[in-house]
Design an enzyme around this catalytic site. Structure first.
Site, mmCIF file in Angstrom:
data_model
loop_
_atom_site.group_PDB
_atom_site.id
_atom_site.type_symbol
_atom_site.label_atom_id
_atom_site.label_comp_id
_atom_site.label_asym_id
_atom_site.label_seq_id
_atom_site.Cartn_x
_atom_site.Cartn_y
_atom_site.Cartn_z
ATOM 1 N N ILE A 1 36.710 -7.083 -18.149
ATOM 2 C CA ILE A 1 36.648 -8.374 -18.838
ATOM 3 C C ILE A 1 38.002 -9.065 -18.837
ATOM 4 C CG2 ILE A 1 37.112 -7.523 -21.179
ATOM 5 C CD1 ILE A 1 34.595 -10.266 -20.123
ATOM 6 N N SER B 1 48.515 -1.295 -19.862
ATOM 7 C CA SER B 1 47.419 -0.613 -19.193
ATOM 8 C C SER B 1 47.764 0.851 -19.009
ATOM 9 C CB SER B 1 47.138 -1.253 -17.829
ATOM 10 O OG SER B 1 46.268 -0.452 -17.052
ATOM 11 N N LYS C 1 35.286 -8.718 -28.167
ATOM 12 C CA LYS C 1 34.107 -8.217 -28.862
ATOM 13 C C LYS C 1 33.614 -6.937 -28.205
ATOM 14 C CE LYS C 1 30.751 -8.435 -26.801
ATOM 15 N NZ LYS C 1 30.223 -7.751 -25.564
ATOM 16 N N ASP D 1 26.145 -3.355 -26.667
ATOM 17 C CA ASP D 1 27.407 -4.041 -26.342
ATOM 18 C C ASP D 1 27.121 -5.439 -25.798
ATOM 19 O OD1 ASP D 1 30.465 -3.960 -25.689
ATOM 20 O OD2 ASP D 1 29.497 -4.496 -23.802
#
Length: 312
Positions: free
Chosen positions: A14, A36, A91, A169
């Site tokens: 995402i 990361s 989210k 999800d």
């Protein structure tokens, strides 16, 4: 005005598909670093393995966008707030309501901006639907949210672990629209959750809703994560005046009585970052807990069924 420097924490699908390109094009933000654990960067900005390394090396960065899986988000957001950062969250915000409540209170104590994002809410068709339903009422509603986990979460085993939400999800995107547009509160009456026998989160869910309305509208919902024919992201309403209202394409197309009255492209994440800029200017937090609360009730009220094993 100079663009605000922001770091993205968690560089998964995402972040790569949405956050990083939107930041690159934003008039308000400039990517300053990424965090990361796999060492994934973007352009020539510095890459750090942990948020602590970022905060120590570049304390001047005051903003972070946290795009990790929800299971570690509470700890990461708290760490960012304690480091004096304003925070945007992907989210679902956290795995539990208690964690989200804690973050809201903690951000307020520290006078930091906390922005919980629900990208599907950032559609003009969603706003138009909310207005129509407020005017006409709701007699019935049906959510159908079907997609392929192999396409949208390829090889991401965390979605099948406790706290990974499973098909809920993507389903929480539907709830973020549903809770925004409905003119009255909605509650979970019953739910059936089908789990692959070898996984810990559901692959298929069917829900019946109820409300306190005297006319007892019929409302239901279905999620499925094995849809290979293409995405089905629709919410259909029968209004109190008999009109048929349907949101399609995840909230980007609005049909009224079969006719398209509003259709637009994908500007959800650009809208999110525009809103974040406004909240920063106003020094104001914004957290909408309703989608997570409703989804939590699905798990509380859900009857479990075991289905076939799932393998990638």
């Amino acid at each position: 005005m100079a663009r605000r420097k922001i770091a993205v924490i968690g560089v998964g699908k995402i972040a790569q598909d949405q956050h990083l390109p939107v930041i690159d094009a934003s008039p308000d933000f400039e990517l300053a670093a990424t965090v990361s654990t796999r060492g994934i960067g973007h352009g020539d900005v510095p890459v750090f393995r942990t948020p602590a390394e970022l905060y120590n090396a570049m304390p001047e960065i005051g903003l972070v966008s946290i795009c990790t899986p929800p299971g570690i988000r509470h700890a990461y957001v708290r760490e960012a707030l304690d480091a004096g950062k304003d925070v945007m969250m992907e989210k679902p915000p956290t795995t539990t309501i208690s964690e989200l409540d804690d973050l809201i209170a903690h951000a307020a104590r520290l006078d930091r901006v906390l922005f919980q994002t629900w990208h599907s809410q950032f559609n003009a068709a969603v706003d138009r639907t909310r207005t129509l339903l407020a005017e006409q009422g709701v007699q019935a509603a049906r959510i159908d949210w079907r997609e392929s986990v192999r396409k949208w979460h390829p090889g991401q085993d965390w979605v099948w672990e406790p706290g990974g939400f499973g098909v809920c999800d993507p389903g929480i995107n539907a709830f973020s629209i549903f809770t925004k547009v409905m003119p009255f509160p909605v509650f979970v009456q019953s739910a059936r959750l089908t789990f692959p026998a070898n996984r810990q989160t559901p692959v298929d869910v069917e829900i019946t809703f109820k409300s306190g309305q005297p006319h007892k509208p019929e409302m239901s919902c279905g999620f499925n994560w094995l849809e290979e024919s293409g995405e089905i992201w629709t919410i259909a309403f029968t209004t109190g005046t008999g009109s048929q209202i349907k949101l399609e394409r995840g909230g980007r197309t609005l049909r009224v009585d079969g006719e398209i009255v509003l259709e637009h492209g994908d500007a959800e994440y650009a809208g999110i970052y525009d809103r974040f800029a406004d909240l920063l200017d106003a020094r104001q937090s914004e957290v909408d807990a309703a989608p997570l609360r409703l989804m939590s009730d699905v798990f509380l009220m859900g009857a479990r069924e075991n289905g076939p094993d799932f393998e990638w």
